[in-house]
Design a protein around this motif. Structure first.
Motif, PDB file in Angstrom:
ATOM      1  N   TYR A 149      -7.452  -0.435  -1.954  1.00  0.00           N
ATOM      2  CA  TYR A 149      -6.580  -2.202  -1.838  1.00  0.00           C
ATOM      3  C   TYR A 149      -6.591  -3.032  -0.915  1.00  0.00           C
ATOM      4  O   TYR A 149      -6.598  -4.140  -1.401  1.00  0.00           O
ATOM      5  CB  TYR A 149      -5.405  -1.094  -1.356  1.00  0.00           C
ATOM      6  CG  TYR A 149      -3.791  -1.861  -1.172  1.00  0.00           C
ATOM      7  CD1 TYR A 149      -2.918  -1.677  -2.102  1.00  0.00           C
ATOM      8  CD2 TYR A 149      -3.447  -2.429  -0.042  1.00  0.00           C
ATOM      9  CE1 TYR A 149      -1.918  -2.823  -1.574  1.00  0.00           C
ATOM     10  CE2 TYR A 149      -2.447  -3.695  -0.068  1.00  0.00           C
ATOM     11  CZ  TYR A 149      -1.762  -3.363  -1.406  1.00  0.00           C
ATOM     12  OH  TYR A 149      -0.795  -3.600  -1.066  1.00  0.00           O
ATOM     13  N   VAL A 183       0.890  -1.132  -0.151  1.00  0.00           N
ATOM     14  CA  VAL A 183       0.188   0.425   0.074  1.00  0.00           C
ATOM     15  C   VAL A 183       1.453   1.483  -0.165  1.00  0.00           C
ATOM     16  O   VAL A 183       1.028   1.852  -0.266  1.00  0.00           O
ATOM     17  CB  VAL A 183      -1.180   0.307   0.987  1.00  0.00           C
ATOM     18  CG1 VAL A 183      -0.214   0.052   2.545  1.00  0.00           C
ATOM     19  CG2 VAL A 183      -2.271   0.989   1.383  1.00  0.00           C
ATOM     20  N   THR A 242       1.679   2.091  -3.511  1.00  0.00           N
ATOM     21  CA  THR A 242       0.577   2.456  -4.274  1.00  0.00           C
ATOM     22  C   THR A 242       0.121   3.810  -3.841  1.00  0.00           C
ATOM     23  O   THR A 242       0.349   3.970  -5.141  1.00  0.00           O
ATOM     24  CB  THR A 242      -0.286   1.321  -3.878  1.00  0.00           C
ATOM     25  OG1 THR A 242       0.027  -0.101  -4.226  1.00  0.00           O
ATOM     26  CG2 THR A 242      -1.984   1.596  -5.097  1.00  0.00           C
TER      27      THR A 242
END
Lengths: 166, 280
Positions: free
Chosen positions: B222, B36, B39
């Motif tokens: 996510y 995460v 991202t």
């Protein structure tokens, strides 16, 4: 030079180019024609409004004119009425005067006629009396009986009684 | 009978939802290709998630989004121009009303904030307002593209890219400066330069607002557990809300500053009036 956040001048310019294309296209395809239509509609309603205002103005003017004309007509009618009244008054007084004159004339004529009748009757009576007197005098003179006065009276009485002359 | 059928339908519907939910959790995902943190970092910096622009250059996905949004808007505008505008009536229908409201909104914003000079400002506000609003809502469509590294990504809002936000922020500042020059000449430039922080604040306000929306969405998507029901609020309502807010904020600020710097000087007005009197 390493710019933080990976800022890339070329990509910024590409974004600007992209936006310039969009802005120009939106202006030509949407903004300008829609605004032109809105302006056209606004002017259409503005014209309608102006025309309505102008017609209202004309109607107001007509109303004022008609009111003035009505006032004029009323005054004219009153004037004519007054003139007619005056004419009637004049005609009546003239007719009255004429009638009075006629009456006066008739009265005068009647008075003159009666005067004349009266004078004539008086003259006739006097003449008759004088004729009678003459006749009596003649008889007295002719017969010689008594005094002339007595003879006259006798003759008159005899005439009154319807006796024939002596 | 009818209510019984309805009850059966509702029970079946809930059962299908529960079953699918359980299956989604049990089966699991094939494993994350990136964490995460990666991202979210990539959503800000676009170090790996870049897209090839016709093979010429690798660019941030925001630029591709901007181009797609531009294409969509221009096609829509052309269709409206060809099919709708010639059929416009004096008493407008719903669609005509919507278009006229959109144009009138930005035009009136320009007129109200800069009554002395607003022709170009109205066009700019309309274009930038439409771009921000539609561009922000664009992320709701979820157009998938493949990055140069081979990962699929969803195209974000064009202005969640820092380059896009800087472009619009600086362009707005230049538009404000152009108003100053047109209204007051060299004095107008001075007036505009007094607000030197404006391009930065405008750019990063846009960038921050749209990026935060993107980051929240990325975070929610996510995790599979968060991607049920929650995106309805996060994805749709938040996006709608900040599309409206950011459009309003940027156009209002631009109009406000434009009006301020393009306002004719009071002394000059008095001088002009005196000259006109003398001439008369």
């Amino acid at each position: 030079m390493n710019i933080p956040l990976n800022i890339d001048w070329q990509q910024i310019l590409l974004h600007l180019l992209n936006f310039a294309i969009l802005a120009g296209g939106l202006y030509l395809l949407l903004f300008k024609p829609v605004k032109a239509f809105m302006a056209k509609r606004e002017s259409y309603y503005q014209n309608m409004d102006n025309e309505a205002k102008q017609k209202l103005q004309e109607a107001e003017t007509l109303k004022v004119n008609y009111a003035q004309q009505l006032d004029g007509a009323a005054q004219e009618i009153a004037q004519k009425k007054a003139d007619a009244q005056k004419a009637i008054e004049a005609s009546r007084s003239e007719q009255l005067k004429m009638a009075k004159d006629e009456a006066d004339r008739i009265l005068e004529s009647a008075r003159a006629n009666s005067e004349r009748e009266h004078d004539k009757m008086l003259r006739d009576a006097q003449k008759e009396i004088s004729d009678l007197a003459i006749t009596a005098a003649e008889k007295l003179l002719l017969k010689g009986e008594g005094s002339p006065y007595e003879q006259f009276l006798n003759a008159a009485n005899a005439e009154k009684r319807g006796e024939p002359d002596a | 009978m009818k209510s019984k059928k309805k009850q059966v339908f509702i029970v079946l519907w809930i059962a299908v939802i529960v079953l699918l939910g359980v299956l989604a959790i049990v089966v699991g995902s094939p494993g994350k290709s990136e964490t995460v943190q990666e991202t979210m970092r990539d959503a800000v910096l676009h170090e790996t998630g870049q897209i090839s622009l016709f093979g010429l250059k690798n660019v941030n996905p925001g630029l591709i989004s901007g181009m797609v949004v531009t294409a969509i808007l221009l096609v829509a505008a052309a269709l409206i121009r060809i099919f709708a505008i010639p059929r416009f009536k004096m008493v407008p229908g719903r669609f005509q009303m919507l278009i006229e409201q959109a144009v009138g909104l930005f035009d009136n914003l320009a007129k109200n904030n800069s009554p002395w000079r607003h022709g170009f400002l109205g066009v700019y506000l309309f274009a930038v307002g439409t771009y921000i609003f539609v561009g922000t809502l664009f992320e709701l469509i979820g157009v998938q593209v493949i990055t140069v590294s081979g990962n699929p990504i969803t195209l974000p809002a064009p202005l969640s890219d820092v380059n896009g936000a800087i472009a619009i922020g600086c362009l707005s500042y230049l538009v404000i400066m152009s108003g100053g020059i047109a209204g007051n000449g060299v004095k107008g430039i001075g007036k505009t330069l007094k607000e030197f922080s404006l391009p930065i604040s405008m750019s990063f306000r846009l960038f921050g607002a749209l990026l935060s929306g993107l980051l929240v969405t990325e975070l929610v998507y996510y995790y599979v557990q968060l991607s049920v029901v929650l995106p309805v609020v996060i994805g749709v309502l938040f996006t709608l809300l900040h599309a409206l807010i950011q459009t309003y904020v940027l156009t209002m600020l631009t109009a406000l500053y434009y009006g301020e710097v393009s306002e004719p000087d009071h002394k000059e007005k008095v001088k002009k009036a005196k000259k006109a009197k003398k001439a008369a």
